[in-house]
Design a protein around this motif. Structure first.
Motif, short mmCIF file in Angstrom:
data_model
loop_
_atom_site.label_atom_id
_atom_site.label_comp_id
_atom_site.label_asym_id
_atom_site.label_seq_id
_atom_site.Cartn_x
_atom_site.Cartn_y
_atom_site.Cartn_z
N ARG A 146 38.56 30.55 45.18
CA ARG A 146 37.75 30.86 44.01
C ARG A 146 38.64 31.34 42.88
O ARG A 146 39.62 32.03 43.12
N PRO A 147 38.28 31.01 41.66
CA PRO A 147 39.07 31.51 40.54
C PRO A 147 38.94 33.03 40.45
O PRO A 147 37.94 33.61 40.87
N GLU A 148 39.96 33.63 39.91
CA GLU A 148 39.95 35.08 39.77
C GLU A 148 38.83 35.49 38.83
O GLU A 148 38.63 34.91 37.77
N ILE A 149 38.09 36.49 39.23
CA ILE A 149 36.98 36.98 38.40
C ILE A 149 37.54 38.00 37.42
O ILE A 149 38.18 38.97 37.81
N ILE A 150 37.30 37.75 36.16
CA ILE A 150 37.77 38.65 35.10
C ILE A 150 36.57 39.43 34.59
O ILE A 150 35.61 38.84 34.09
N PRO A 151 36.60 40.74 34.73
CA PRO A 151 35.45 41.52 34.29
C PRO A 151 35.33 41.52 32.76
O PRO A 151 36.32 41.57 32.04
N VAL A 152 34.11 41.45 32.29
CA VAL A 152 33.83 41.50 30.85
C VAL A 152 33.17 42.85 30.58
O VAL A 152 32.13 43.16 31.17
N PRO A 153 33.75 43.67 29.68
CA PRO A 153 33.18 44.99 29.45
C PRO A 153 31.82 44.91 28.76
O PRO A 153 31.54 43.98 28.00
N ASP A 154 30.98 45.89 29.07
CA ASP A 154 29.65 45.93 28.47
C ASP A 154 29.66 46.56 27.08
O ASP A 154 28.74 46.36 26.30
N GLY A 155 30.69 47.32 26.76
CA GLY A 155 30.77 48.01 25.47
C GLY A 155 31.03 47.04 24.34
O GLY A 155 31.37 45.87 24.54
N TYR A 166 32.87 45.14 21.25
CA TYR A 166 34.25 44.72 20.99
C TYR A 166 34.80 45.46 19.78
O TYR A 166 34.04 45.95 18.93
N ASN A 167 36.09 45.51 19.69
CA ASN A 167 36.77 46.10 18.53
C ASN A 167 36.47 45.22 17.32
O ASN A 167 36.81 44.04 17.29
N SER A 168 35.86 45.77 16.30
CA SER A 168 35.48 44.98 15.12
C SER A 168 36.70 44.48 14.35
O SER A 168 36.59 43.53 13.57
N ALA A 169 37.87 45.07 14.54
CA ALA A 169 39.08 44.61 13.87
C ALA A 169 39.47 43.20 14.32
O ALA A 169 40.20 42.50 13.63
N LEU A 170 38.98 42.79 15.48
CA LEU A 170 39.27 41.44 15.97
C LEU A 170 38.62 40.37 15.10
O LEU A 170 39.04 39.23 15.09
N TRP A 171 37.59 40.71 14.36
CA TRP A 171 36.79 39.73 13.65
C TRP A 171 36.94 39.80 12.13
O TRP A 171 36.15 39.21 11.41
#
Length: 94
Positions: A62-71, A73-78
């Protein structure tokens, strides 16, 4: 059930078939055409399963499961991205 599990289950069934054919040969003898045909068919099945095991594709892990945070995202990314369908921040829609 995985492919390997299925192949192992078939192998166990074939082993039991070979044991049963051996017991049957002891009861009816090995001279008859019918029992020789049954023995040959059982042997062919074992050979075919061995060939199938050799050519069966390897199971992929199985591919490695990468957790996605529930919080949020940093708005500076956008900062350099337009809002999809709304245009740029400093412009107005027509």
């Amino acid at each position: 059930m995985s492919l390997n599990d299925d192949l192992t289950a078939v192998q166990r069934c074939l082993d039991e078939l070979v044991r049963s054919v051996t017991r049957l040969e002891q009861r009816v003898g090995t001279d008859g055409l019918e029992i020789r045909r049954v023995r040959t068919d059982a042997d062919h099945l074992r050979e075919s399963l061995a060939l199938l095991r050799e050519t069966a594709p390897e199971e992929r892990s199985r591919p490695e499961i990468i957790p996605v945070p529930d919080g949020p995202y940093n708005s500076a990314l956008w900062l350099d991205v337009d809002d999809e369908g709304l245009g740029a921040r400093d412009r107005h829609a027509p």
